[in-house]
Design an enzyme around this catalytic site. Structure first.
Site, PDB file in Angstrom:
ATOM      1  N   GLU A 208      -1.147  -8.968   3.632  1.00 16.00           N
ATOM      2  CA  GLU A 208      -0.966  -9.560   4.966  1.00 16.00           C
ATOM      3  C   GLU A 208      -2.298  -9.937   5.606  1.00 16.00           C
ATOM      4  OE1 GLU A 208      -0.986  -5.061   5.893  1.00 16.00           O
ATOM      5  OE2 GLU A 208      -0.539  -6.404   4.214  1.00 16.00           O
TER       6      GLU A 208
ATOM      7  N   HIS B 204      -3.409  -4.880   0.763  1.00 11.38           N
ATOM      8  CA  HIS B 204      -2.768  -5.397   1.970  1.00 11.38           C
ATOM      9  C   HIS B 204      -2.813  -6.924   1.969  1.00 11.38           C
ATOM     10  CE1 HIS B 204      -2.176  -1.683   4.418  1.00 11.38           C
ATOM     11  NE2 HIS B 204      -3.076  -1.215   3.559  1.00 11.38           N
TER      12      HIS B 204
ATOM     13  N   CYS C 295       0.841  -1.200   0.000  1.00  9.28           N
ATOM     14  CA  CYS C 295       0.000   0.000   0.000  1.00  9.28           C
ATOM     15  C   CYS C 295       0.881   1.256   0.000  1.00  9.28           C
ATOM     16  CB  CYS C 295      -0.977  -0.022   1.167  1.00  9.28           C
ATOM     17  SG  CYS C 295      -2.316   1.183   0.991  1.00  9.28           S
TER      18      CYS C 295
END
Length: 237
Positions: free
Chosen positions: A200, A198, A99
Site C-alpha cells: 500500500e 506493505h 505483513c
C-alpha cells in the site's frame, strides 16, 4: 456494476493513517474498501473480498508458541482476523494478507511463525523502513510471479515475525536473500496471497498495484460465480 467491496482490517492505533493508502490502491484497482477494527462489526457476508492489514504482532497462543517480551499484542484483533480469514475461505471470498496479514493467513490455516525471524535468518538483512530497500526474490511458477514477474523486487519491511511452518494449501511465493519467507499463496480457490511487505505504501510501483488488482479481479470473479484462479501447478508446489 458497482465496485467490488473489500473489508480491510487495521490496527486501532495506526489504521487511521494506513487505511487511506489501502483505499487508494483499491480505487486504482477498481474496488472500494470498508475499514474494520476489533470491537466493531465485521461481517464477511457483506463484502466481496478481504484484506488483513499490518500492525501488531500475532499472539503465539494461536499456534502454540511461547511469548517473547518484545511482542506487541492485540488479542481481540487476533480473534477477529482469524475468524474473518476462516469465514472468507469457507465462503469462497478472496483474501490478501499484508505483513501481519500474511502471517495471520498462515496461522488461520494451521501454520506457525518465527517470532524473532531475524534471529533465525541471520543472513537476512534487517530493515525497518517504508522505503523499498529490501530485496525479495519471487519464485517462478507461482501466482505471485504471474502478477509481478520474477525479477527481484525491492520492497519495504516493518516486521519482526515471519512464516515458519506453512498452513494447509499454502506454498511459498517469495523469499529474501537470506531465505526468509516473504510471500505465501493458496493453491486453489478462493484466491489468497500474503505478502510480508506493505504494497500500500508502494502505490507508485505497477508491480505492487498488480497485487491489489488481482484481489479486486478475484472479488469480481467470485461475485460473478467464476473461477478465481487457474488449476494449481502441481510441479511448482
Amino acid at each position: 456494476m458497482s465496485r467490488p467491496l473489500i473489508g480491510v482490517t487495521t490496527s486501532r492505533r495506526s489504521g487511521w493513517r494506513i487505511f487511506p493508502l489501502v483505499q487508494l490502491n483499491l480505487l486504482l484497482a477498481g474496488g472500494w474498501g470498508v475499514r474494520w477494527v476489533a470491537g466493531r462489526p465485521s461481517d464477511i457476508a457483506g463484502v466481496d473480498g478481504l484484506i488483513i492489514g499490518g500492525g501488531d504482532d500475532i499472539s503465539p497462543d494461536l499456534y502454540g508458541g511461547e511469548l517473547i517480551t518484545s511482542a506487541r499484542l492485540d488479542p481481540e484483533r487476533d480473534a477477529m482476523e482469524r475468524r474473518l480469514v476462516e469465514e472468507a475461505l469457507n465462503r469462497n471470498v478472496p483474501v490478501l494478507g499484508i505483513c501481519r496479514g500474511a502471517q495471520m493467513l498462515n496461522v488461520a490455516l494451521g501454520g506457525d511463525l518465527h517470532q524473532n525471524a531475524y534471529g533465525v535468518y541471520t543472513a537476512s538483512r534487517h530493515y525497518w523502513t517504508i522505503l523499498p530497500r529490501k530485496r525479495v526474490n519471487v519464485l517462478p511458477q507461482t501466482r505471485l510471479s504471474e502478477l509481478t514477474g520474477t525479477e527481484p523486487m525491492h520492497v519495504n519491511a516493518l516486521h519482526s515475525q515471519a512464516v515458519n511452518t506453512l498452513g494447509d494449501d499454502l506454498r511459498v511465493a517469495a523469499r529474501d536473500s537470506g531465505g526468509m519467507i516473504q510471500a505465501v499463496e493458496r493453491l486453489r480457490d478462493p484466491f489468497a496471497i500474503g505478502v510480508q511487505w506493505h504494497p500500500e505504501h508502494l502505490f507508485y510501483a505497477h508491480r505492487q498495484r498488480s497485487i491489489f488488482r488481482a484481489l479486486v479481479e478475484a472479488a469480481t470473479a467470485r461475485r460473478e460465480s467464476r473461477t478465481q484462479i487457474a488449476a494449481p501447478d502441481v510441479a511448482a508446489t
